[in-house]
Design a protein around this motif. Structure first.
Motif: not given
Length: 549
Positions: A56, A70, A139, A145, A172-173
């Protein structure tokens, strides 16, 4: 006056030797002998890094206009490490984010353990160096991921020129990300295609990031006394090559071009580098930053088109991970050859490398190419050296007269200096005549030193017999001993200073200097030996011509 100048030169030379010795002590993990720094505090024990630990915070903060990464979706399949093999690589991918977490270069051996291949990238308790990509702006799938390795070969077979490895994320998103890595036979640049699919019901505007994350540790195997650079770098047409020390990133002193439509980002170390390459005309944001304690990142972020539901966009990049071979790097993208860092004498080092490479293309052996290059340089400086050696020979010829005069006027220093200058005028001798021509050549030979210590071609390159690797020290110390012998012979050919103390220093300092060569790579020692032998030959011929013994 001559004694004062000579004394100053010896003091400078001696102090340089002291500094070099201290640097060698530090390089080998010992305390400095003469100039110890403040006691270093023991670093806090760190846990082995994981992909999540390099995640992150490795991206620019939201203050730079980029959203934080995210949390990842629940993994759809067990996380695993996948080995992929080509003729030049053994790659390790992590199915978490399809990140590249291991690069072994099969054509190169470890700089310390010759039984192992050289490891450029890894994620272990001892080393963190990985390549990551993902999407920002929602996201969306990131390098945290879970992704699925699609069915297909994991090894480049004989007769095949290309191997494609594909990873696919879940939705995803409202976005699916497909990564394809293309390995080509003999190539160190990996094609990386990102295919972004809008699987949702609303338009999306993702951004693609490409980054390299590594720890701030110096690599093993650096050349003694060589200040090789380790750290991140960026290149753009406007600002050209910009590099940053890890300590400068710690202090927030990095000032690089942030926006560009060309260029690359790289992680550089001795002999090897990695770099993310994007095509020209693609807008990108460049960044360097500290991720966590002793962990740093360099990368780029590029916006994608707004994708309507059902639309997809493909963006191609390349990841280079391999040796710093100038011709190969130049062919990939402008400026990439600059990751081979010659330092402040690049303007001299680059043409010297070009000449060395041309010689190697004819000779086929890097050791003999070094010998040939020194021969050409000595030929180029022949007349300059001839003036220096002629001056030294004349100085040696009048040494008995100077010695007798000094003994006769030892209690009258002012008259001694006047008499000495009179002798120099009558004999038409310039005391500094032997120094200036040599000083002019020093930048050239320092640049050549830089070429030899920076060129990965020397790694594992044999010369003759017992010299099987020009990038490491002579295992039997034969070359350093020859180097010492030629240095002493060259000292004997030089004029002996009238002052007894200076005369002793004249013999001691070359010995001290020669001792250091016992730890130098064989290629560098070979260069100095060749230079010494040619210098001795020319000086002996000039001495004989002038009747000096």
């Amino acid at each position: 006056m001559n004694d004062i100048r000579r004394t100053i030169l010896w003091v400078i030379f001696g102090f340089s030797m002291v500094l070099l010795w201290d640097k060698w002590q530090i390089h080998t993990g010992n305390k400095a002998t003469f100039f110890p720094g403040p006691a270093a505090t023991a670093p806090a024990e760190t846990k082995p890094a994981t992909p999540a630990a390099a995640a992150t915070a490795a991206l620019p903060a939201a203050s730079s206009g980029v959203a934080a990464v995210p949390g990842a979706a629940a993994p759809a399949a067990p996380r695993e490490r996948v080995k992929i093999l080509s003729d030049v690589f053994q790659l390790t991918f992590d199915t978490e984010g399809a990140s590249l977490v291991g690069v072994d270069l099969l054509k190169y051996v470890d700089l310390k353990d010759k039984s192992r291949h050289f490891t450029l990238m890894a994620e272990t308790p001892e080393q963190v160096y990985v390549a990551q990509t993902g999407l920002l702006g929602g996201s969306f799938p990131t390098h945290k991921t879970a992704m699925t390795l699609m069915p297909g070969p994991r090894e480049l077979k004989d007769g095949d020129n290309e191997l494609v490895v594909r990873f696919e994320s879940g939705d995803l998103g409202g976005v699916k990300l497909i990564k394809s890595f293309t390995l080509r036979r003999g190539a160190y640049d990996i094609g990386v295609r990102h295919e972004v699919v809008n699987t949702g019901t609303a338009p999306v505007s993702p951004q693609l990031y490409l980054q390299l994350v590594r720890d701030g540790n110096k690599q093993d195997g650096d050349v003694p006394f060589s200040s090789t650079f380790t750290g991140p770098a960026v290149y753009t047409d406007a600002q050209k090559y910009q590099k940053a020390e890890f300590k400068d990133i710690d202090k927030g002193k990095v000032d690089i071009e942030k926006q560009a439509s060309n260029g690359f980002v790289a992680m550089v170390q001795h002999y090897f580098a990695s770099a993310w390459l994007l095509g020209d005309g693609i807008q990108r944001e460049l960044f360097m930053r500290k991720v966590s304690e002793n962990l740093y990142s360099v990368g780029m972020i590029t916006p994608l088109n707004t994708l309507a539901p059902g639309e997809r966009q493909t963006i191609d990049a390349r990841l280079y991970a391999g040796p710093e071979e100038e011709k190969k790097l130049e062919a990939l993208t402008p400026g990439l050859e600059l990751v081979k860092d010659y330092g402040w004498l690049t303007i001299l080092a680059k043409p010297l490398y070009w000449l060395l490479d041309q010689l190697h293309s004819y000779i086929g052996n890097w050791g003999w190419s070094i010998v040939a290059l020194v021969v050409l340089l000595k030929a180029a400086f022949y007349w300059l050296n001839a003036k220096a050696y002629s001056s030294m020979a004349r100085m040696k010829a009048i040494n008995p007269k100077i010695t007798e005069m000094r003994e006769r006027l030892k209690d009258k220093p002012q008259q001694m200096q006047q008499e000495m200058m009179r002798i120099y005028r009558e004999e038409k001798v310039n005391p500094m005549g032997g120094c200036l021509p040599i000083l002019i050549q020093i930048p050239v030979f320092i640049a050549l030193y830089s070429v030899l210590s920076s060129s990965v071609e020397m790694s594992n390159a044999p010369w003759i017999g017992w010299i099987t690797d020009l990038s490491v020290k002579d295992p039997y110390y034969i070359l350093p001993l020859v180097m010492t012998g030629t240095t002493l012979l060259q000292t004997w050919l030089n004029p002996t200073p009238p002052d007894p103390m200076q005369a002793k220093m004249m013999w001691i300092m070359p010995l001290v200097f020669s001792v250091m060569f016992f730890q130098f790579p064989a290629g560098l020692v070979l260069y100095w030996i060749t230079n010494n032998i040619l210098s001795i030959a020319q000086q002996w011929v000039i001495n004989r011509r002038l009747g000096v013994n």
